[in-house]
Design a protein around this motif. Structure first.
Motif, PDB file in Angstrom:
ATOM      1  N   TYR A  61       0.829  -1.207   0.000  1.00 29.76           N
ATOM      2  CA  TYR A  61       0.000   0.000   0.000  1.00 29.76           C
ATOM      3  C   TYR A  61       0.859   1.251   0.000  1.00 29.76           C
ATOM      4  CZ  TYR A  61      -4.091  -2.837   1.305  1.00 29.76           C
ATOM      5  OH  TYR A  61      -5.108  -3.742   1.341  1.00 29.76           O
ATOM      6  N   GLN A  63       0.873   5.605   0.489  1.00 26.31           N
ATOM      7  CA  GLN A  63       0.153   6.597   1.282  1.00 26.31           C
ATOM      8  C   GLN A  63      -1.050   7.107   0.492  1.00 26.31           C
ATOM      9  OE1 GLN A  63       2.389   9.726   3.097  1.00 26.31           O
ATOM     10  NE2 GLN A  63       4.027   8.370   3.807  1.00 26.31           N
ATOM     11  N   PRO A  64      -2.173   7.331   1.136  1.00 22.67           N
ATOM     12  CA  PRO A  64      -3.395   7.698   0.402  1.00 22.67           C
ATOM     13  C   PRO A  64      -3.249   8.948  -0.462  1.00 22.67           C
ATOM     14  CG  PRO A  64      -3.937   7.071   2.648  1.00 22.67           C
ATOM     15  CD  PRO A  64      -2.437   7.138   2.572  1.00 22.67           C
ATOM     16  N   GLN A  65      -2.521   9.941   0.021  1.00 23.69           N
ATOM     17  CA  GLN A  65      -2.400  11.176  -0.753  1.00 23.69           C
ATOM     18  C   GLN A  65      -1.298  11.122  -1.800  1.00 23.69           C
ATOM     19  OE1 GLN A  65      -1.684  10.487   2.483  1.00 23.69           O
ATOM     20  NE2 GLN A  65      -1.294  12.428   3.526  1.00 23.69           N
ATOM     21  N   THR A  94      -3.349  11.007  -8.057  1.00 24.29           N
ATOM     22  CA  THR A  94      -4.607  10.342  -8.374  1.00 24.29           C
ATOM     23  C   THR A  94      -4.400   9.249  -9.418  1.00 24.29           C
ATOM     24  OG1 THR A  94      -5.130  11.982 -10.097  1.00 24.29           O
ATOM     25  CG2 THR A  94      -5.940  12.418  -7.858  1.00 24.29           C
ATOM     26  N   SER A 103     -12.380  14.045  -8.419  1.00 23.28           N
ATOM     27  CA  SER A 103     -12.154  14.294  -6.990  1.00 23.28           C
ATOM     28  C   SER A 103     -12.237  15.781  -6.680  1.00 23.28           C
ATOM     29  CB  SER A 103     -10.795  13.736  -6.566  1.00 23.28           C
ATOM     30  OG  SER A 103     -10.745  12.348  -6.730  1.00 23.28           O
ATOM     31  N   HIS A 257     -10.728  11.149  -3.222  1.00 25.37           N
ATOM     32  CA  HIS A 257      -9.991  10.160  -4.014  1.00 25.37           C
ATOM     33  C   HIS A 257      -9.692   8.913  -3.188  1.00 25.37           C
ATOM     34  CE1 HIS A 257      -6.576   8.302  -6.170  1.00 25.37           C
ATOM     35  NE2 HIS A 257      -7.239   8.698  -7.235  1.00 25.37           N
ATOM     36  N   ARG A 258      -9.305   9.096  -1.934  1.00 24.61           N
ATOM     37  CA  ARG A 258      -9.021   7.942  -1.068  1.00 24.61           C
ATOM     38  C   ARG A 258     -10.261   7.076  -0.899  1.00 24.61           C
ATOM     39  NH1 ARG A 258      -7.296   9.330   4.941  1.00 24.61           N
ATOM     40  NH2 ARG A 258      -9.533   9.743   5.098  1.00 24.61           N
ATOM     41  N   THR A 259     -11.422   7.731  -0.794  1.00 24.74           N
ATOM     42  CA  THR A 259     -12.665   6.996  -0.574  1.00 24.74           C
ATOM     43  C   THR A 259     -13.138   6.284  -1.834  1.00 24.74           C
ATOM     44  OG1 THR A 259     -13.292   8.627   1.110  1.00 24.74           O
ATOM     45  CG2 THR A 259     -15.041   7.220   0.228  1.00 24.74           C
ATOM     46  N   GLY A 262      -8.915   4.918  -3.713  1.00 26.57           N
ATOM     47  CA  GLY A 262      -7.833   4.339  -2.929  1.00 26.57           C
ATOM     48  C   GLY A 262      -6.474   4.838  -3.407  1.00 26.57           C
ATOM     49  N   ALA A 263      -5.448   4.430  -2.704  1.00 24.80           N
ATOM     50  CA  ALA A 263      -4.090   4.872  -3.032  1.00 24.80           C
ATOM     51  C   ALA A 263      -3.669   4.330  -4.392  1.00 24.80           C
ATOM     52  CB  ALA A 263      -3.117   4.404  -1.959  1.00 24.80           C
TER      53      ALA A 263
END
Length: 388
Positions: A61, A63-65, A94, A103, A257-259, A262-263
């Protein structure tokens, strides 16, 4: 038991009713002038970076951002281009340019908000606005085919956002510095945010002058900048892009975007890092190829009776008006019957009716064959026209 339709069904019906984007693709025997997908292989230094990242263990994984190294590199590039500081907190990586746009719009548009969309333009802006519950307002071009700044001024009061696309899809047009500065003044006066989608900024032809919205100081506090590596480095299938915005907007876009997505793939982000930090003539070399293909397309279409178009300043599209008494969708079907795929102009907003878009990002032989088929379609009546 029956009752009011669910929110899910209402959203689904609304998108289905309004979207103009096709849900299927023509077959392999069709000349593919309908897809904006560069035919070049991704540069080897980028694919090598992907392989190295996988071998080094970047298979978990992210990081989400976004990868911190990539965000720092993008922030440095943005700071250089804008001549004002961008921090990595303002950059969200993204899964392509479309999720960047989606997003950003979902982050700032609430139900009932008006979004001003100069058209013809990329259809996703209106689709994303409707998904957010907003109201897309298409702004027709002025008499000269450029943005109607007086109309923008009249429509601006009470609006939330104006969306710019340059170089334009489907027209290939670019904004002048004066136009961008007037847009900045209007947006400041009426409290609008400005989203600028500049996916084709490395594909600008030598006769044209490109000014990024990043260069307009008066937009600094209200600019949402959306970008992708897809067109510049022939990375459409890699799904990597980013949005840069004021910190509060970036944080909200990152949450969306995370929701929803995802990353982004960890190794692909390291390949993107190589793309944006490795000195290379690759984009300039491809621009020369597009210049040649642009000439092939223009020369093949310029002498057709009843056909008109503006030669593109950037991107790799020709948006042409045809002489047939057909809707844009019918004309796309007529072209398909002659073995060439094109996009219906109505996909790009009301101002696109009566036009079709062709893409000249295919190799020369395919382009030449497709243009010959299109010439036949444009000079042949369709069954719809012949039916009394």
């Amino acid at each position: 038991m029956t009752g009011a339709p669910s929110r899910t069904s209402r959203v689904s019906q609304t998108i289905k009713q309004h979207t103009q984007r096709p849900s299927s693709r023509p077959g392999p025997t069709v000349s593919p002038l309908h897809v904006g997908d560069p035919d070049f292989a991704t540069p080897e230094f980028i694919t090598d970076a992907l392989c190295a990242a996988v071998r080094s263990g970047l298979t978990h994984y992210a990081q989400p951002q976004g990868d911190p190294l990539l965000r720092e590199a993008l922030a440095a590039d943005l700071s250089s281009r804008a001549r004002r500081p961008y921090s990595d907190r303002q950059v969200i990586v993204t899964a392509g340019g479309s999720p960047a746009i989606n997003s950003a719009i979902l982050a700032v548009v609430d139900p009932g908000d008006r979004v001003l969309i100069p058209n013809p333009t990329y259809s996703l802006y209106a689709d994303s606005t409707r998904l957010a519950g907003g109201v897309p307002e298409y702004l027709p071009p002025g008499r000269d085919g450029r943005i109607d700044l007086e109309l923008l001024e009249r429509r601006a009061p009470g609006a939330r956002l104006v969306v710019l696309c340059q170089p334009g899809n489907p027209t290939g047009g670019v904004y002048t510095r004066g136009e961008l500065e007037q847009i900045a003044r209007t947006s400041a006066e009426h409290g609008l945010l400005v989203l600028s989608d500049e996916a084709y900024d490395h594909i600008v032809y030598h006769h044209a002058t490109f000014v990024s919205a990043l260069e307009i100081d008066a937009l600094a506090d209200r600019l949402i900048y959306c970008q992708t590596l897809s067109k510049t480095f022939a990375m459409t299938g890699w799904r990597i892009g980013y949005v840069a915005a004021p910190p509060d907007v970036a944080a909200a876009a990152g949450l969306i975007h995370r929701t929803y997505n995802g990353a982004v793939n960890s190794a692909v982000q390291r390949a993107a890092l190589a793309a944006v930090t490795t000195p290379s003539t690759w984009p300039a070399d491809r621009l020369a190829d597009y210049e040649r293909r642009r000439k092939i397309a223009v020369d093949a279409l310029v002498d057709l009776p009843g056909v008109s178009f503006e030669e593109p300043d950037g991107a790799f599209y020709v948006f042409l008006r045809y002489p047939h008494a057909l809707s844009s969708r019918q004309m796309a079907g007529h072209a398909l019957a002659h073995g060439v795929g094109v996009r219906s102009g109505s996909e790009f907003g009301p101002a696109g009716e009566g036009f079709v878009r062709i893409a000249f990002c295919v190799e020369d032989a395919q382009l030449t064959t497709g243009l010959a088929r299109l010439r036949t379609a444009l000079t042949t009546d369709s069954p719809q026209e012949l039916t009394p």
